[in-house]
Design an enzyme around this catalytic site. Structure first.
Site, PDB file in Angstrom:
ATOM      1  N   LYS A 122       0.722  -1.139   0.093  1.00 41.44           N
ATOM      2  CA  LYS A 122      -0.115   0.088   0.029  1.00 41.44           C
ATOM      3  C   LYS A 122       0.916   1.195   0.036  1.00 41.44           C
ATOM      4  CE  LYS A 122      -3.978   1.766   2.715  1.00 41.44           C
ATOM      5  NZ  LYS A 122      -4.649   1.577   3.810  1.00 41.44           N
ATOM      6  N   SER A 135      -9.610   1.359   2.943  1.00 42.01           N
ATOM      7  CA  SER A 135      -8.918   2.540   1.967  1.00 42.01           C
ATOM      8  C   SER A 135      -7.829   1.615   1.238  1.00 42.01           C
ATOM      9  CB  SER A 135      -8.252   3.604   2.859  1.00 42.01           C
ATOM     10  OG  SER A 135      -7.424   3.004   3.740  1.00 42.01           O
ATOM     11  N   SER A 159      -9.742  -0.912   7.066  1.00 43.68           N
ATOM     12  CA  SER A 159      -9.444  -0.772   5.586  1.00 43.68           C
ATOM     13  C   SER A 159      -8.329  -1.726   5.032  1.00 43.68           C
ATOM     14  CB  SER A 159      -8.421   0.433   5.634  1.00 43.68           C
ATOM     15  OG  SER A 159      -9.115   1.693   6.085  1.00 43.68           O
TER      16      SER A 159
END
Lengths: 480, 471, 100
Positions: B75, B150, B174
């Site tokens: 990420k 997210s 997330s």
């Protein structure tokens, strides 16, 4: 220096001091970058120092130990504590928050004693981190206003600080200076900081207000940029007067931060922002509570050296001098009290020992070259009137130059011998006979005539007469 | 698509090469990344170099790590030295960190091959990846739908076979929610078991890094590698990483599995149906289902949406254009700050900064942030009571399957409700993971969430493995 | 806890957060935040007087490190990423209207 009584019309001064001290650790408070003054800009940096995304703080154990030393030396209670974030925007604050201590600081409720047994409360001494340094360029004064740009060096960002907050117990600018000086001596004694105001490792913010006896404390102003002990006194004197003048001319004191300008000797308003800063303190989620174990606290306390006040007290008691007097202060400040103790234990006259050291050993450091027994011998010579005080001074210089020696031999070599009382009496009688006019004047009460008589005797004795002893004999003859 | 453990076995035994593996993944990226947009940056050249090095070492008989040759995506809120790390925000566009996050170092040391940095909701704030400043990521199973957020990019990368595994971060769900929406496994470990050093902070007391994988065994393997005490993170738990792979076949016989009777409303019926099926599977495998109450659950959203933005407002204050990132010049400093942050932050980020700043401000602290911290205590106590009676709890991960783009962007609150089942574990600091368990009426995957108490990863993985066997 | 948040407060908060909002943005932000805060009123129903705030998910204490130096980051590598730099330092516009 000034005291209470310089404020007119019954106005009284109230002062509190906030002193920030940089700790003498190898690394920063929350990261392992080097903590060192004077390095090339931005050469002691790391993700935490720069507030880079993803950086996390880790507490420096040695900083905690030094902070505990400070707290204990100031008679504080050391307690479980936590860290908070103080949020505000400024370029020298890399994370846009400072990690500090808020409602649970490490050290609380201490005090510091000033000369005359004046006790100044210490509210707290807590841990926090220092900011970077910004230098401003352009603009006419070189100060913040109207400059063209600023450059930032983060070497100092993250350096461990202890903030020591006094209670508003200080009542004169002299006390304030004494407080700072004593605090400095304590910091040096416990090895917590090099406390150099000129390098910024010790910084004072001064809070000043005025009031009349029996009324509540007045609105206080915080004064920054006070960079020396002398400035502490000057800034307080100026600000107190400014506030009194303001109030007496119908104005009110505004609570604000002011800037001390040493060159002009005035404080000035720092232009404040429209909205006062709301620091939005909250518990630092990246750190965990600090709960110093009792065994650690006890260990730190036990390892504390004898503090300057205690050393002065001991020296004063040993030597019969005032604990708040100059000789005690000077000798302890130089670290020469141990030496004096040695001299006394070699049989030295206590009072003369401390005074000789005070007067002549400024260059010597904590371990003077002159062996204690040699200095002791000299004090004995003078005490026993074997040499005059003038002769003793000369021998002292000789001793220091030679780094020691046999004072009796040195006195003989110089041809020093104090005349004994009998010889002195004879010389006095001779002088009276030789100067009957001066003697009559002296007997009639003219003190000035004494000088002429003593001078004549000293001259004729070629320095072997002790001036004090001669004076004493003349005085006693007059009263007979 | 290969499993992580298969790749390691193949590469270390020599039956395949890291180069072949990474080429295969890069080919898949080439084929579909244009459509999916899982990545902000594909680091193909470096990945090939890293793979070649692994092959060299294997050939020379040198020891290689537990993730040798595994293509992994990260990420884009984890610092990678010299490699752009943007948090999908304009304010960090172009920024190259001068250091690696601890998890990145661990991955490299284990021989993983990092194929790229994945897309996310800006600064990890969102539940659909629609808040990315660089465009959304599409759900590989249906590109008209969101992958969740997210960590949408990391979930999509595994779902689309772009990487054998990926890392995301989970503050309110997330990792777990996108895992559920993309049909992969996603784990949020116990707070403090995976280092946060180098993870760009959103909410410091809630953030954790965790794995996305295609199955439970891979997740256990990867989690073992990235877990463990880190002296660079003061909130890192001192205990060593738990052994997880070794318990995967233990089953759930005799375990007590909790069913929350006061689950917040708003869950789609097809999702609830899958939850029932999950309980059935547990029963069939020898576990008992026990009802538990978590009365504070209904207040968790409020507590979270006061605590997380408060911490975020402070964590994001450093983006001021002074030391790094993009700056918008101005005549004076304050103007520079305002212009920089105005243009650099997206709407959701600004909204949360505003909410958080307000919640912390003088006069409002006790009413908002202060109260939220107390609610946090309540949910933690609720869980503590529940775990006296059960070993693990099952809930839906997400109230619905993957939703269509734009369907929740008008009302921030509607988006926040996506996290209603995942938020409680972040508040309590507990571990939780999402396991794919069938599909909804729209044929999109449904994830079932397994919850366990603090440091209860072994229990959690046992249950997850059983669920997977039954799915 | 107030029902809504006023536009005045929103503007004040935006200054604290160094976010400049246009009047339209302030308008929109006010209504969105007000909506959220209305929703968050649900916790007003709870009696929290005897509840200890929870700030740490895991109860650690006394996490410290030894006072051992580590190598600094390379200054050039860092300054290369800075928006503006000069003489080994970061450069910013002047700080008009600030306290020291």
């Amino acid at each position: 220096m000034s005291d209470n009584t310089t404020l007119p019309n019954g106005w009284q001064l109230v002062v509190g001091l906030e002193v920030h001290v940089e700790l003498a650790t190898k690394t920063k408070m929350f990261s392992a970058s080097t903590n060192r003054f004077g390095d090339e800009p931005n050469t002691n940096i790391d993700p935490v120092t720069l507030g880079l995304p993803g950086a996390l703080p880790v507490l420096n154990k040695h900083a905690v130990e030094l902070a505990m030393r400070i707290g204990l030396a100031l008679n504080c209670k050391v307690q479980p504590c936590t860290f908070h974030r103080k949020n505000y925007f400024y370029p020298d604050l890399p994370k846009a928050y400072q990690i500090t201590q808020y409602d649970h600081p490490l050290n609380v409720d201490g005090f510091l004693m000033l000369p005359g047994d004046v006790r100044i409360g210490v509210e707290r001494a807590h841990l926090e981190e220092d900011t970077g340094k910004s230098t401003h360029f352009g603009g006419s004064s070189g100060r913040i206003h109207g400059s063209d740009y600023s450059l930032l060096d983060y070497n100092r960002a993250g350096v461990p600080l202890v903030e020591i907050v006094s209670r508003p117990d200080i009542r004169t600018s002299e006390q304030a200076r004494q407080y700072v000086a004593e605090l400095r001596a304590i910091l040096l004694a416990v090895g917590a900081s090099d406390a150099k105001m000129e390098e910024g490792s010790m910084r004072c913010d001064v809070n000043v207000s005025v009031h009349k006896a029996g009324t509540p404390f007045g609105t206080r102003c915080e004064i920054k940029n006070v960079n020396s002990i002398r400035s502490v006194g000057r800034a307080i004197d100026y600000e107190a007067r400014r506030q009194v003048d303001l109030i007496e001319s119908g104005g009110t004191v505004r609570q604000e931060t002011r800037h001390w300008d040493d060159a002009t000797g005035r404080t000035e308003t720092l232009r404040t922002k429209e909205d006062a800063d709301d620091y939005r303190y909250f518990l630092e989620p990246d750190l965990v509570p600090l709960v110093p174990e009792q065994s650690w606290i006890d260990q730190v306390r036990a390892a504390l050296p004898v503090l300057p006040a205690a050393r002065r007290n001991a020296l004063a008691e040993l030597c019969g001098v005032d604990k708040d007097g100059e000789s005690a202060f000077v000798v302890v400040e130089r670290g020469q009290d141990e030496y004096v103790r040695e001299v006394v234990s070699c049989g030295g006259d206590p009072r003369r020992s401390v005074i000789y050291v005070q007067q002549a050993f400024a260059e010597q450091g904590p371990t003077p070259k002159v062996p204690a027994r040699d200095l002791a011998a000299l004090t004995i010579l003078e005490r026993d009137a074997k040499v005059t005080s003038t002769q003793a001074k000369t021998l002292l210089t000789d001793l220091i130059e030679a780094g020691g020696g046999d004072v009796v031999a040195m006195a003989a070599k110089r041809g020093f011998e104090a005349l004994d009382t009998g010889a002195l009496e004879a010389m006095v009688d001779a002088a009276i006979a030789a100067e009957p006019g001066a003697w009559q004047k002296y007997c009639a009460g003219e003190e000035k005539a004494l000088g002429a008589l003593v001078g004549a005797i000293m001259k004729s004795s070629k320095g072997k007469a002790d001036g004090k002893a001669v004076t004493a004999i003349l005085q006693s003859k007059r009263t007979k | 698509m290969q499993k992580l453990v298969e790749i390691v076995a193949g590469v270390t035994s020599g039956s395949t090469t890291a180069t072949a593996v990474v080429d295969e993944h890069l080919a898949r990226i080439k084929a579909r990344e244009g459509e999916i947009h899982a990545f902000n940056l594909v680091t193909a050249d470096q990945a090939r170099k890293d793979a070649a090095k692994i092959d060299e070492d294997v050939k020379a008989g040198k020891a290689v790590g537990a993730l040798a040759g595994v293509p992994i995506a990260l990420k884009d809120n984890m610092c990678t030295r010299g490699v752009e790390t943007t948090c999908s925000s304009k304010i960090l566009q172009g920024w190259k960190p001068p250091y690696d996050a601890t998890v990145v170092t661990k991955l490299r040391n284990a021989g993983a091959v990092i194929v790229g940095k994945t897309n996310l909701d800006e600064f990890a704030m969102g539940s659909s990846t629609e808040n990315s400043a660089f465009g959304p990521t599409k759900n590989p199973l249906d590109i008209s739908r969101v992958p969740g957020g997210s960590s949408g990019g990391s979930a999509a990368a595994v779902s689309a076979g772009f990487a054998a595994a990926s890392l995301g971060s989970d503050t309110g769900g997330s990792i777990r929610q996108p895992a559920a929406l993309c049909g992969v496994v996603g784990v949020k470990p116990t707070y403090g078991t995976v280092s946060r050093y180098g993870l760009v902070a959103f909410a410091s007391s809630l953030d954790q890094i965790g794995p996305f994988t295609s199955d439970v065994r891979d997740a256990a393997t990867l989690l073992e590698v990235i877990s463990g005490h880190d002296p660079m993170d003061s909130t890192s738990i001192p205990q060593p990483a738990a052994s997880l792979v070794s318990v995967l076949d233990h089953g759930v016989k005799g375990m007590r599995i909790g069913r929350v009777t006061d689950l917040p409303e708003g869950c789609e019926p097809d999702v609830l149906a899958r939850l029932e099926a999950a309980f059935d599977a547990m029963r069939n495998a020898g576990a008992t289902i026990v009802d538990v109450k978590l009365p504070s659950l209904q207040y968790c959203l409020t507590a979270y949406y006061l605590i997380a933005p408060a911490e975020a407002s402070s964590n994001l204050a450093r983006y001021d254009g002074v030391r790094y990132g993009n700056r918008v010049d101005a005549a004076d400093l304050n103007a520079m700050y305002a212009a920089t942050r105005e243009s650099g932050f997206g709407e959701e980020v600004k909204r949360r900064i505003m909410l958080g700043t307000y919640a912390l401000s003088a006069g409002y602290f006790d009413a908002y942030y202060g109260k939220a911290l107390k609610v946090r205590r309540l949910i933690s106590d609720d869980f503590a009571r529940a775990y006296k009676d059960v070993d693990a709890i099952l809930t839906p991960t997400s109230p619905s399957t993957a939703f269509k783009f734009g369907s929740k962007t008008d009302n921030p609150l509607a988006m926040y409700l996506c996290d209603v089942f995942t938020i409680p574990t972040n508040l309590a600091g507990h571990p939780a993971m999402s396991v794919p368990f069938g599909v909804g009426t729209d044929s999109m995957p449904v994830g079932i969430q397994v919850l366990a108490t603090t440091m209860g990863e072994q229990t959690m993985f046992k249950v997850a493995a059983e669920l997977e066997r039954a799915s | 806890m107030s029902d809504s948040i006023s536009k005045e407060t929103v503007v004040k908060v935006s200054r604290l957060a160094r976010l400049s909002l246009t009047p339209e943005q302030a308008e929109k932000m006010t209504s969105q935040l007000a909506g959220m805060l209305d929703h968050f009123r649900d916790i007003d129903a709870l009696d929290l007087s005897d509840v200890e705030p929870m700030t740490q998910p895991y109860p650690l204490k006394n996490v410290m490190r030894e006072d051992v130096e580590a190598k600094s980051l390379d200054r050039q590598e860092v300054l290369d990423q800075a928006p503006a730099a000069e003489s080994g330092r970061f450069r910013v516009p002047p700080t008009i209207g600030f306290d020291v």
